[in-house]
Design a protein around this motif. Sequence first.
Motif, PDB file in Angstrom:
ATOM      1  N   MET A  46       0.836  -1.173   0.000  1.00 39.40           N
ATOM      2  CA  MET A  46       0.000   0.000   0.000  1.00 39.40           C
ATOM      3  C   MET A  46       0.885   1.242   0.000  1.00 39.40           C
ATOM      4  SD  MET A  46      -2.873  -1.520   0.259  1.00 39.40           S
ATOM      5  CE  MET A  46      -2.545  -3.194   0.628  1.00 39.40           C
ATOM      6  N   PRO A  47       0.509   2.218  -0.749  1.00 38.44           N
ATOM      7  CA  PRO A  47       1.254   3.475  -0.706  1.00 38.44           C
ATOM      8  C   PRO A  47       1.089   4.149   0.659  1.00 38.44           C
ATOM      9  CG  PRO A  47      -0.168   3.386  -2.647  1.00 38.44           C
ATOM     10  CD  PRO A  47      -0.499   2.209  -1.797  1.00 38.44           C
ATOM     11  N   SER A  48       2.185   4.640   1.176  1.00 38.46           N
ATOM     12  CA  SER A  48       2.124   5.271   2.504  1.00 38.46           C
ATOM     13  C   SER A  48       1.307   6.559   2.478  1.00 38.46           C
ATOM     14  CB  SER A  48       3.541   5.550   3.007  1.00 38.46           C
ATOM     15  OG  SER A  48       4.209   6.436   2.129  1.00 38.46           O
ATOM     16  N   GLU A  49       1.111   7.138   1.296  1.00 36.60           N
ATOM     17  CA  GLU A  49       0.299   8.352   1.200  1.00 36.60           C
ATOM     18  C   GLU A  49      -1.144   8.097   1.611  1.00 36.60           C
ATOM     19  OE1 GLU A  49       2.027   7.219  -1.585  1.00 36.60           O
ATOM     20  OE2 GLU A  49       3.760   8.520  -1.317  1.00 36.60           O
ATOM     21  N   LEU A  50      -1.636   6.903   1.340  1.00 38.12           N
ATOM     22  CA  LEU A  50      -3.005   6.571   1.744  1.00 38.12           C
ATOM     23  C   LEU A  50      -3.138   6.553   3.255  1.00 38.12           C
ATOM     24  CD1 LEU A  50      -3.844   3.736  -0.814  1.00 38.12           C
ATOM     25  CD2 LEU A  50      -4.611   6.107  -0.849  1.00 38.12           C
ATOM     26  N   TYR A  51      -2.146   5.988   3.925  1.00 37.90           N
ATOM     27  CA  TYR A  51      -2.181   5.960   5.389  1.00 37.90           C
ATOM     28  C   TYR A  51      -2.027   7.369   5.960  1.00 37.90           C
ATOM     29  CZ  TYR A  51      -1.880   0.907   5.114  1.00 37.90           C
ATOM     30  OH  TYR A  51      -2.140  -0.411   4.841  1.00 37.90           O
ATOM     31  N   ASP A  52      -1.161   8.158   5.350  1.00 36.06           N
ATOM     32  CA  ASP A  52      -0.987   9.542   5.803  1.00 36.06           C
ATOM     33  C   ASP A  52      -2.286  10.321   5.652  1.00 36.06           C
ATOM     34  OD1 ASP A  52       1.649   9.034   6.384  1.00 36.06           O
ATOM     35  OD2 ASP A  52       2.400   9.792   4.447  1.00 36.06           O
ATOM     36  N   ALA A  53      -2.968  10.137   4.523  1.00 34.52           N
ATOM     37  CA  ALA A  53      -4.237  10.838   4.301  1.00 34.52           C
ATOM     38  C   ALA A  53      -5.293  10.389   5.301  1.00 34.52           C
ATOM     39  CB  ALA A  53      -4.726  10.591   2.882  1.00 34.52           C
ATOM     40  N   ALA A  54      -5.308   9.097   5.623  1.00 32.94           N
ATOM     41  CA  ALA A  54      -6.273   8.604   6.608  1.00 32.94           C
ATOM     42  C   ALA A  54      -5.990   9.186   7.987  1.00 32.94           C
ATOM     43  CB  ALA A  54      -6.225   7.080   6.652  1.00 32.94           C
ATOM     44  N   ARG A  55      -4.715   9.287   8.353  1.00 29.07           N
ATOM     45  CA  ARG A  55      -4.360   9.865   9.650  1.00 29.07           C
ATOM     46  C   ARG A  55      -4.731  11.343   9.714  1.00 29.07           C
ATOM     47  NH1 ARG A  55       0.718   7.457   8.814  1.00 29.07           N
ATOM     48  NH2 ARG A  55       0.479   5.267   9.263  1.00 29.07           N
ATOM     49  N   VAL A  56      -4.514  12.067   8.605  1.00 18.78           N
ATOM     50  CA  VAL A  56      -4.878  13.487   8.559  1.00 18.78           C
ATOM     51  C   VAL A  56      -6.390  13.646   8.729  1.00 18.78           C
ATOM     52  CG1 VAL A  56      -5.031  15.497   7.026  1.00 18.78           C
ATOM     53  CG2 VAL A  56      -2.886  14.238   7.233  1.00 18.78           C
ATOM     54  N   ASP A  57      -7.149  12.714   8.174  1.00 16.94           N
ATOM     55  CA  ASP A  57      -8.604  12.763   8.303  1.00 16.94           C
ATOM     56  C   ASP A  57      -9.086  12.316   9.673  1.00 16.94           C
ATOM     57  OD1 ASP A  57      -8.906  13.714   5.769  1.00 16.94           O
ATOM     58  OD2 ASP A  57      -9.340  11.758   4.858  1.00 16.94           O
ATOM     59  N   ALA A  59      -8.415   9.195  11.173  1.00 16.75           N
ATOM     60  CA  ALA A  59      -8.665   7.764  11.300  1.00 16.75           C
ATOM     61  C   ALA A  59      -7.705   7.143  12.297  1.00 16.75           C
ATOM     62  CB  ALA A  59      -8.516   7.080   9.945  1.00 16.75           C
ATOM     63  N   GLY A  60      -8.243   6.260  13.130  1.00 15.80           N
ATOM     64  CA  GLY A  60      -7.416   5.500  14.056  1.00 15.80           C
ATOM     65  C   GLY A  60      -6.911   4.236  13.378  1.00 15.80           C
ATOM     66  N   PRO A  61      -6.216   3.399  14.119  1.00 15.88           N
ATOM     67  CA  PRO A  61      -5.655   2.178  13.524  1.00 15.88           C
ATOM     68  C   PRO A  61      -6.727   1.233  12.963  1.00 15.88           C
ATOM     69  CG  PRO A  61      -4.698   2.581  15.686  1.00 15.88           C
ATOM     70  CD  PRO A  61      -5.776   3.583  15.498  1.00 15.88           C
ATOM     71  N   LEU A  62      -7.838   1.121  13.667  1.00 18.42           N
ATOM     72  CA  LEU A  62      -8.892   0.225  13.196  1.00 18.42           C
ATOM     73  C   LEU A  62      -9.517   0.749  11.906  1.00 18.42           C
ATOM     74  CD1 LEU A  62     -10.335  -2.385  13.975  1.00 18.42           C
ATOM     75  CD2 LEU A  62     -12.011  -0.992  15.181  1.00 18.42           C
ATOM     76  N   ARG A  63      -9.764   2.038  11.865  1.00 17.75           N
ATOM     77  CA  ARG A  63     -10.340   2.652  10.663  1.00 17.75           C
ATOM     78  C   ARG A  63      -9.349   2.590   9.505  1.00 17.75           C
ATOM     79  NH1 ARG A  63     -14.883   3.296   8.131  1.00 17.75           N
ATOM     80  NH2 ARG A  63     -14.902   5.143   6.852  1.00 17.75           N
ATOM     81  N   GLU A  64      -8.061   2.754   9.777  1.00 16.04           N
ATOM     82  CA  GLU A  64      -7.040   2.616   8.734  1.00 16.04           C
ATOM     83  C   GLU A  64      -7.084   1.218   8.120  1.00 16.04           C
ATOM     84  OE1 GLU A  64      -3.032   3.455   9.827  1.00 16.04           O
ATOM     85  OE2 GLU A  64      -3.491   5.505  10.432  1.00 16.04           O
ATOM     86  N   PHE A  65      -7.229   0.232   8.991  1.00 13.22           N
ATOM     87  CA  PHE A  65      -7.263  -1.145   8.498  1.00 13.22           C
ATOM     88  C   PHE A  65      -8.447  -1.364   7.560  1.00 13.22           C
ATOM     89  CE2 PHE A  65      -8.789  -5.525   8.872  1.00 13.22           C
ATOM     90  CZ  PHE A  65      -7.696  -6.197   8.362  1.00 13.22           C
TER      91      PHE A  65
END
Length: 108
Positions: free
Chosen positions: A1-12, A14-20
Amino acid sequence: MPSELYDAARVDGAGPLREFFAVTLPGLRGQVAVVVTLTVLGAIRVFDIVWLTTRGGPGTSTITPTIVLYQRAFANPDVGAAAAIGVVLAIVSLIVALVVVRLSEDDK
């Protein structure tokens, strides 16, 4: 997975469960489909371990469709019933594979 997707989720927020569930799981959709298909089809067609360990017993507690097929074809020669069971198993396997593939397709 591109790390940009995780970064965008964190900015929005999202916690770890929502990221998953929002990033990781959709990204692994194809791999999950392959695993589910192989696991379900393997469970439908299991024969060797059950036959070698219990032969469907005690009683009929571990009887599977493939054991019934084997018994109908070779132990009690009812080849017509065994062929019907084989056809039904093939159709069920095809339906399971088609359902998993359909559910795993991208909605794009």
